[in-house]
Design a protein around this motif. Sequence first.
Motif, PDB file in Angstrom:
ATOM      1  N   UNK A   1      51.289  51.908  82.191  1.00  0.00           N
ATOM      2  CA  UNK A   1      49.883  51.041  81.527  1.00  0.00           C
ATOM      3  C   UNK A   1      50.079  49.303  82.229  1.00  0.00           C
ATOM      4  N   UNK A   2      51.365  49.422  82.602  1.00  0.00           N
ATOM      5  CA  UNK A   2      51.725  47.979  82.680  1.00  0.00           C
ATOM      6  C   UNK A   2      51.300  47.012  83.736  1.00  0.00           C
ATOM      7  N   UNK A   3      50.718  48.276  84.515  1.00  0.00           N
ATOM      8  CA  UNK A   3      50.223  47.784  86.684  1.00  0.00           C
ATOM      9  C   UNK A   3      48.316  46.899  85.280  1.00  0.00           C
ATOM     10  N   UNK A   4      47.947  48.102  85.015  1.00  0.00           N
ATOM     11  CA  UNK A   4      46.375  47.871  84.312  1.00  0.00           C
ATOM     12  C   UNK A   4      46.373  46.539  83.573  1.00  0.00           C
ATOM     13  N   UNK A   5      47.367  46.670  82.561  1.00  0.00           N
ATOM     14  CA  UNK A   5      47.198  45.154  81.872  1.00  0.00           C
ATOM     15  C   UNK A   5      47.961  43.894  82.901  1.00  0.00           C
ATOM     16  N   UNK A   6      48.345  44.594  84.272  1.00  0.00           N
ATOM     17  CA  UNK A   6      48.671  43.277  85.187  1.00  0.00           C
ATOM     18  C   UNK A   6      47.663  42.528  85.789  1.00  0.00           C
ATOM     19  N   UNK A   7      47.483  43.740  86.645  1.00  0.00           N
ATOM     20  CA  UNK A   7      46.352  43.732  87.483  1.00  0.00           C
ATOM     21  C   UNK A   7      44.656  43.759  86.929  1.00  0.00           C
ATOM     22  N   UNK A   8      44.524  44.181  86.434  1.00  0.00           N
ATOM     23  CA  UNK A   8      42.934  44.726  85.812  1.00  0.00           C
ATOM     24  C   UNK A   8      42.785  44.150  83.934  1.00  0.00           C
ATOM     25  N   UNK A   9      43.968  43.608  83.743  1.00  0.00           N
ATOM     26  CA  UNK A   9      43.428  42.901  82.281  1.00  0.00           C
ATOM     27  C   UNK A   9      42.611  42.197  81.828  1.00  0.00           C
ATOM     28  N   UNK A  10      41.844  41.631  82.376  1.00  0.00           N
ATOM     29  CA  UNK A  10      40.471  40.896  81.487  1.00  0.00           C
ATOM     30  C   UNK A  10      39.022  41.362  81.906  1.00  0.00           C
ATOM     31  N   UNK A  11      39.295  42.723  82.093  1.00  0.00           N
ATOM     32  CA  UNK A  11      38.399  43.436  82.966  1.00  0.00           C
ATOM     33  C   UNK A  11      37.894  43.562  81.313  1.00  0.00           C
ATOM     34  N   UNK A  12      36.852  43.539  80.874  1.00  0.00           N
ATOM     35  CA  UNK A  12      35.957  43.896  79.873  1.00  0.00           C
ATOM     36  C   UNK A  12      35.376  45.314  80.114  1.00  0.00           C
ATOM     37  N   UNK A  13      35.548  46.269  79.285  1.00  0.00           N
ATOM     38  CA  UNK A  13      35.091  47.320  78.658  1.00  0.00           C
ATOM     39  C   UNK A  13      34.542  48.166  77.526  1.00  0.00           C
ATOM     40  N   UNK A  14      34.127  49.234  77.199  1.00  0.00           N
ATOM     41  CA  UNK A  14      33.672  51.040  76.711  1.00  0.00           C
ATOM     42  C   UNK A  14      34.677  51.282  76.409  1.00  0.00           C
TER      43      UNK A  14
ATOM     44  N   UNK B   1      30.308  58.952  69.962  1.00  0.00           N
ATOM     45  CA  UNK B   1      31.285  58.604  69.110  1.00  0.00           C
ATOM     46  C   UNK B   1      30.460  56.515  69.358  1.00  0.00           C
ATOM     47  N   UNK B   2      31.143  55.935  68.211  1.00  0.00           N
ATOM     48  CA  UNK B   2      31.069  54.276  68.379  1.00  0.00           C
ATOM     49  C   UNK B   2      31.519  53.997  69.575  1.00  0.00           C
ATOM     50  N   UNK B   3      31.441  52.420  69.896  1.00  0.00           N
ATOM     51  CA  UNK B   3      31.438  51.796  71.116  1.00  0.00           C
ATOM     52  C   UNK B   3      31.826  50.381  70.570  1.00  0.00           C
ATOM     53  N   UNK B   4      33.066  50.173  71.480  1.00  0.00           N
ATOM     54  CA  UNK B   4      33.425  48.861  71.221  1.00  0.00           C
ATOM     55  C   UNK B   4      33.807  48.185  71.917  1.00  0.00           C
ATOM     56  N   UNK B   5      33.825  47.324  72.622  1.00  0.00           N
ATOM     57  CA  UNK B   5      33.446  46.149  73.726  1.00  0.00           C
ATOM     58  C   UNK B   5      34.986  45.020  73.345  1.00  0.00           C
ATOM     59  N   UNK B   6      35.999  45.885  75.003  1.00  0.00           N
ATOM     60  CA  UNK B   6      37.663  44.552  74.643  1.00  0.00           C
ATOM     61  C   UNK B   6      37.342  44.551  76.060  1.00  0.00           C
ATOM     62  N   UNK B   7      38.974  43.881  76.075  1.00  0.00           N
ATOM     63  CA  UNK B   7      39.153  43.818  77.147  1.00  0.00           C
ATOM     64  C   UNK B   7      40.655  44.922  77.596  1.00  0.00           C
ATOM     65  N   UNK B   8      40.813  45.399  78.580  1.00  0.00           N
ATOM     66  CA  UNK B   8      41.749  46.346  79.150  1.00  0.00           C
ATOM     67  C   UNK B   8      42.807  45.891  78.606  1.00  0.00           C
TER      68      UNK B   8
END
Length: 488
Positions: free
Chosen positions: A57-70, A82-89
């Motif tokens: 998870x550290x790799x994802x937060x460091x390299x792709x953390x700003x991406x907006x995802x569902x 299921x209910x969907x929420x938008x947030x950053x990685x």
Amino acid sequence: MSLKIGGQIEKVNGRQLSYSEFAEKYLAQNQPVLLTGLMDDWTASKHWVSANAQPNLLFFSTHFGKSKVQVADCDTREFTDQKRIEMSVLEFINHWLQGSRESVLYLKDWHFVKEYPEYQAYITPRFFTDDWLNIYLDNYGMHVDPDTDQVNNDICCSDYRFVYMGAKGSWTPLHADVFRSYSWSANVCGTKKWLFLPPQQVNLLFDRHEQLLAQYDIKLVNMKNTVYDIFDDISETKFPGFKKAIWLECTQDQNEIIFVPSGWYHQVHNLEDTISINHNWFNGYNLSWVWDLLLRDYKEAKEYIEDIKDICDDFEGLCQRNLAANTGMNFNDFFIFISRLSLANVMELYYLRGESSSESSIWHCSAIVKHFALNLASIRKIALKMKSEAVQGNFGIINLWETLSDPKFIKLCAGLGRIYSVVHEEENWSCTVKKVLMADFEKYGSQVCSPEDLVTFIDHAVSELSSNCNEQSTLLSVLYEIQPHQQK
């Protein structure tokens, strides 16, 4: 209510399986399979997994953390999903690490390849490379109507290549895949449990009202009113057929890939913290599933608003817009799609004929020629279905000359050529082929405007490609004698 388990999904070493064997046994027969041995060299298998085999998870937060995802809230139902929420990685990972007891979140449908094209996390296994859907979307938008395209003009409609990430206990409700496409899902780490129901038993998921419609062969069956969670206490009054369903089960471990055929309903649970890579795709083998879904959803959408037909200025246009919004494409989008793919397959055949003499046995016996012929046969079959159904709608116009000069189309052809290991990406390869095509189609005309036109175009192209032959043409025999890609 306990489930009836009828067996396990077959597991096969992918390194010992040829493409023709995979196509014949699983694509053509529309059967699921679990494949091993295909992920050893993936970058994702190194970067995304920690030394303890847990998600990095550290790799994802460091390299792709700003991406907006569902992100799906697995504990909250919203309509049929299921209910969907938008947030950053980064926000998603922080929630994961906090181990919140309020809800289990599941990152889904992250268009990772589109967002990070320079980062090659994986190489699509050869069994899944014959992908018309994504290669088309790499060059064109799905929607021909500019209004529809404007509404959906963001990364969420750009392709069907996804990354999924979820903690232990995250899950996906019972469903069949978008467009009734094939899908494949590769576990980069973690373990999933899959439950599958074959298409022949899908009627058992209907509620009582829909089973009554099916009993009397009423075609407007609303597939949306089906079971949500197969492990719930399912009402026998509402779903009287559910207890008769016989499921296939599969436990998918790290570095294993599952192939999900068209029309198979499935429910998936993450037994451990899991990261997976998933594609939806279709090709000549399952194109009929896509058309059958479109036609059914169109009839359903039309029936739903039938009462406003007399006061609507463009009732058919409204039906098509609703179809595009609900299903992901409409008749016009689909027609333009199969028309462009037809022309691209014809161009590949012209290239091949130029590479070997038209009288050569290589031209007539080549497996790749047969593959392109099967592609055209599948498209032709669907066009005939569209014609026989007398489908309405303002079909788009494909101008052959303009299309042959379109850089997007040339790129599509080059990509198709790479898929079939025939054409290498070179700037000048298309010029000679284009001139030959223009000469051959001078008598045919320049436009494809209807399903009937598309059939005529394919017949004309095959006739021209098969001319001056002393032996029976592979193209002709495949197109008119073999029943290609039968839906199982």
